[in-house]
Design an enzyme around this catalytic site. Structure first.
Site, PDB file in Angstrom:
ATOM      1  N   LYS A   1      -6.586   4.013   8.448  1.00 40.30           N
ATOM      2  CA  LYS A   1      -5.624   4.947   7.856  1.00 40.30           C
ATOM      3  C   LYS A   1      -6.162   6.386   7.882  1.00 40.30           C
ATOM      4  O   LYS A   1      -5.418   7.331   8.183  1.00 40.30           O
ATOM      5  CB  LYS A   1      -5.311   4.519   6.424  1.00 40.30           C
ATOM      6  CG  LYS A   1      -4.545   3.202   6.340  1.00 40.30           C
ATOM      7  CD  LYS A   1      -4.341   2.755   4.900  1.00 40.30           C
ATOM      8  CE  LYS A   1      -3.560   1.444   4.847  1.00 40.30           C
ATOM      9  NZ  LYS A   1      -3.364   0.956   3.468  1.00 40.30           N
TER      10      LYS A   1
ATOM     11  N   SER B   1       0.804  -1.225   0.000  1.00 38.37           N
ATOM     12  CA  SER B   1       0.000   0.000   0.000  1.00 38.37           C
ATOM     13  C   SER B   1       0.835   1.272   0.000  1.00 38.37           C
ATOM     14  O   SER B   1       0.295   2.361  -0.154  1.00 38.37           O
ATOM     15  CB  SER B   1      -0.939   0.003   1.215  1.00 38.37           C
ATOM     16  OG  SER B   1      -0.216   0.057   2.419  1.00 38.37           O
TER      17      SER B   1
END
Length: 799
Positions: A737, A694
């Site tokens: 996140k 990611s």
């Protein structure tokens, strides 16, 4: 056909006159030795004719053992070549036509050839001459003594040999007749061994062979005698215990105590009937009870059987708690106990709705996955309270023995059922809320794999016949509401993960933490530390200061610990005599807890220089911000990666560099820049291992910034996987996140276009308030959003 019942007698004095031809009498499983008497049974027609002819003549026959006892009409090839010349002393005729004989062995014969086959065998024979032993030698004397000594012990131990046999042997002086007589007297020695002794013409060798036979026979008899002694001793002890026990019973009856044991068994029998067992379990319990009732209480098996029946009786086969199916009340209870986590609440309400329509519905297998401290275990307890069920918890962390789940078999000392049955016994119902905590931390070793044992427990199609190794009868687990908890899914084996409905619990927002602390944590810590609610007050500003400055976590565990620390220090003040009520302020917090441990880092300052980009990462304890730094130096076409990066993250860095090299001219960078450059990519916090795809877009942005001289915007954070063609692929952990970005004051995030659904469904209005989310599909879009304008580019000088 001949049968025999060998006995022995003293030797006679017949002169060994051996004719050239003799009638041959075959023997089954019998060997006749010279100088010995033997009774024989004769029933075969040819043998009867042979005996009649011999009686009419000189009463001598040649006796030879058959090689196979099953041969009814043996020929020369079917007989051993060495036999014995025998003299018929007596003959008796029986009503059925068979004969009984008493014969005496005279000398050894060798069968040369058959001269007549009908009506009975007649053969030419020769006398076999023995090789005499030296009667004066020490070795012969020693052998004779050993043979006599061994025989004497055998006679003493054997139940079939007469005590007179030893006396008879003592009167035989010659070694040859001695060995023949003893060999003839041993009824337990196999026919083949006796035939070998008969065929051994060297007397010294025959004595040695006989001595070996006697030694082996003596060893067998000694072992048998020892075994018999042990059996008799055990039987004697058992009988003695039985008589003593009966005497104790009689004494107890006289004292009025005799009915205790019977009363105990009656109570146990009634408990079996009242336990509500299924028919197959009841049958097993009754069978075990019948065994128990026949055992003396002092028997070793008594306690084992009694403990087993106690477990069967105490297991809740049919006891269940009544569900409270009131959806509004359940919703109110869950809302009061936990803020947020709407997905979990909706799933429980759906289950109760179905249960109200179909009472026999199979319970779901839920798996709560989330960072530590977000309330997974307490949520399961709240669910049990909301639906009126009992609650049982088993921690699986570090469990390595499969028997902890299935139990031990009863053959082992100290055997017990597994944790599943033990938990059900503790709560006393068959439909509790059963939480299996920390399922992601199961281990395995030589004792088995507990995760594999859980496959049956957590499968609704199989757990209605779960069989614990100790109980060894099926138990229905289909009514149990199993809830498992985990921090990560990666360590759970795929077959086990497939059996569970996974519900992810993300971290809390600052506002949610504030509400949890105000509504739950403060009151609990104040009570735990012996304080009155009037003695200490926590305003929202103080709680917010603790959350921001002293904790940085997805859950609230450390937050509660810090609140507890404040309460302890206030409790000490009051114990020292200062009873003034305390209102906690941010200034007082800094006095009590010290300087804040987490200061909001000015990320915008970190990105003023080219080559630094802000990424978003997922960790087992929630989301976090990840700074990625890139630098260009003089060198020779190399890429250096540091920061404890995993293999996947290293591949992402190489893909990012390859993409930018292919598109360098679009960003004002010389396409041949890599020829004389060394690129260094670093991810700070090098002691912490990092991996995953990611960070791909963040690495591209950091490289583009370092090589083009354009700084990255300080208010933008990003996440997404990048491909070699420049596509931006979706990633996981979006809520965690985004929460991390909000904690650091970042209000703009760049996410893959395919994660738009996650933002819409997982992020609450509170989280989205004031947040700008940019969805992208190409790396070019990311660079356009993240990099400052080209006019702001700084001139780079290579070191």
């Amino acid at each position: 056909m001949t049968d025999h019942d060998p006995t022995t007698a003293s030797t006679g004095d017949l002169a060994p006159t051996v004719p050239a031809e003799v009638p041959v009498l075959p023997l089954r499983d019998t060997v006749l030795f010279p100088n010995s008497f033997m009774p024989l049974a004769v029933a075969r027609e040819s043998s009867v004719l042979l005996i009649d002819a011999a009686i009419a003549g000189d009463k001598q026959v040649g006796v030879f053992a058959q090689r196979k006892a099953s041969d009814d009409e043996p020929g020369q090839a079917d007989l051993f070549p060495i036999g014995t010349l025998a003299h018929i002393h007596k003959m008796f005729k029986l009503p059925d036509g068979s004969l009984r004989l008493i014969v005496q062995g005279i000398t050894r014969l060798r069968l040369d050839h058959v001269v007549q086959s009908s009506p009975y065998l007649r053969a030419a024979v020769q006398e076999v001459t023995e090789v005499a032993a030296d009667a004066e030698s020490v070795e012969t004397d020693a052998l004779v003594r050993n043979i006599r000594a061994n025989l004497q012990q055998i006679v003493h131990l054997s139940p079939v040999l007469s005590e007179d046999l030893a006396s008879v042997v003592a009167n035989i002086a010659e070694p040859g007749p001695l060995t023949d007589f003893i060999a003839s007297s041993l009824s337990t020695v196999p026919t083949a061994v006796k035939q070998d002794l008969l065929e051994t013409t060297d007397v010294r060798s025959r004595m040695e062979s006989l001595n070996r036979v006697l030694t082996k026979e003596l060893e067998v008899l000694e072992v048998g005698s020892k075994i018999q002694s042990q059996v008799e001793s055990e039987v004697g002890r058992t009988q003695r215990e039985y008589f003593l026990r009966e005497q104790m019973k009689a004494i107890r009856r006289e004292l009025g105590e005799g009915d205790d044991e019977a009363k105990e068994l009656d109570e146990l029998s009634a408990a079996i009937d009242d336990a509500g067992m299924p028919d197959n379990v009841l049958k097993e319990a009754r069978r075990e009870f019948d065994r128990l009732s026949k055992m003396p209480p002092a028997a070793a098996e008594y306690t084992v059987a009694r403990t087993y029946i106690d477990w069967l009786v105490s297991t809740p086969w049919s006891k269940r708690s009544d569900d409270v199916i009131d959806l509004k009340r359940t919703r109110a209870t869950l809302d009061a106990d936990h803020s947020g986590i709407e997905k979990v609440k909706e799933r429980i309400l759906e289950y109760l709705a179905v249960l109200s329509l179909k009472p026999d519905v199979k319970s779901p297998i839920l798996c709560f996955v989330g960072p530590p401290g977000v309330g997974k275990t307490s949520l399961a307890r709240s669910i049990a309270s909301a639906i009126g069920r009992k609650f049982v918890r088993v921690s699986l962390g570090g469990m390595r023995d499969e028997a902890e789940i299935r139990g031990h078999r009863r053959t082992y000392i100290g055997a017990m059922p597994g944790q599943i049955v033990q938990g059900l016994r503790r709560v006393g119902v068959k439909n509790p809320v059963f939480i299996l905590d920390e399922i992601d931390k199961l281990g395995s070793d030589f004792r088995g794999d507990p995760a594999s044992a859980l496959l049956e427990v957590l499968d609704p199609e199989q757990n209605n016949t779960f069989r614990d190794h100790y109980l060894d009868v099926p138990f229905d687990l289909s009514e149990v509401l199993f809830i498992t908890t985990a921090n990560v899914l990666d360590t759970i084996p795929p077959p086990l993960r497939d059996r569970m409905e996974v519900i992810e619990l993300a971290g809390y927002t600052e506002r949610e933490k504030l509400e949890i602390a105000r509504d739950h944590l403060v009151a609990r810590q104040v009570t735990n530390h012996g304080l009155d609610p009037e003695a200490i007050t926590f305003p929202d500003a103080a709680l917010a200061a603790v959350i921001r400055g002293y904790t940085r976590e997805a859950g609230v565990r450390n937050l509660e610990r810090e609140i507890g620390s404040i309460c302890r220090k206030i409790a000490r003040r009051r114990a020292e005599g200062d009873l003034t009520p305390v209102t906690v302020t941010p200034e007082l917090i800094e006095t009590l807890l010290g300087a804040p441990r987490h200061l909001d880092e000015a990320l915008a300052d970190r990105t003023k220089e080219p080559g630094v980009a802000i990424g978003l990462a997922w960790t087992p304890v929630g989301g976090d911000v990840l700074l990625i730094e890139a630098s260009r130096m003089m060198g020779g076409s190399s890429l250096t990666l540091t920061g404890s990066l995993g293999d996947v993250m290293k591949e992402s860095a190489r893909i990012a560099l390859s993409w930018f090299r292919a598109h360098a001219s679009s960003y004002g960078v010389e396409p041949q820049f890599y020829k004389d450059s060394e690129i260094h990519l670093h991810v700070p916090s090098g002691a912490i291992p990092k991996d995953g795809p990611s960070a791909g877009v963040t690495m591209v942005v950091a490289l583009a910034s370092a090589l083009s001289g354009r700084p990255v915007r300080g208010d933008v954070a990003m996440t997404g996987e990048v491909t070699l063609s420049g596509r931006v692929l979706p990633v996981g952990g979006i809520k965690e996140k985004v929460l991390a970005a909000r904690r650091y004051g970042i209000n703009r995030v760049i996410l893959p276009q395919q994660n738009e659904t996650n933002v819409r469904e997982d992020l609450t209005d509170e989280i989205r308030r004031g947040l700008r989310v940019h969805f992208v599909t190409e790396v070019d879009e990311v660079l356009a959003l993240a990099l400052t304008p080209a006019s702001a580019a700084k001139k780079l000088t290579l070191a």
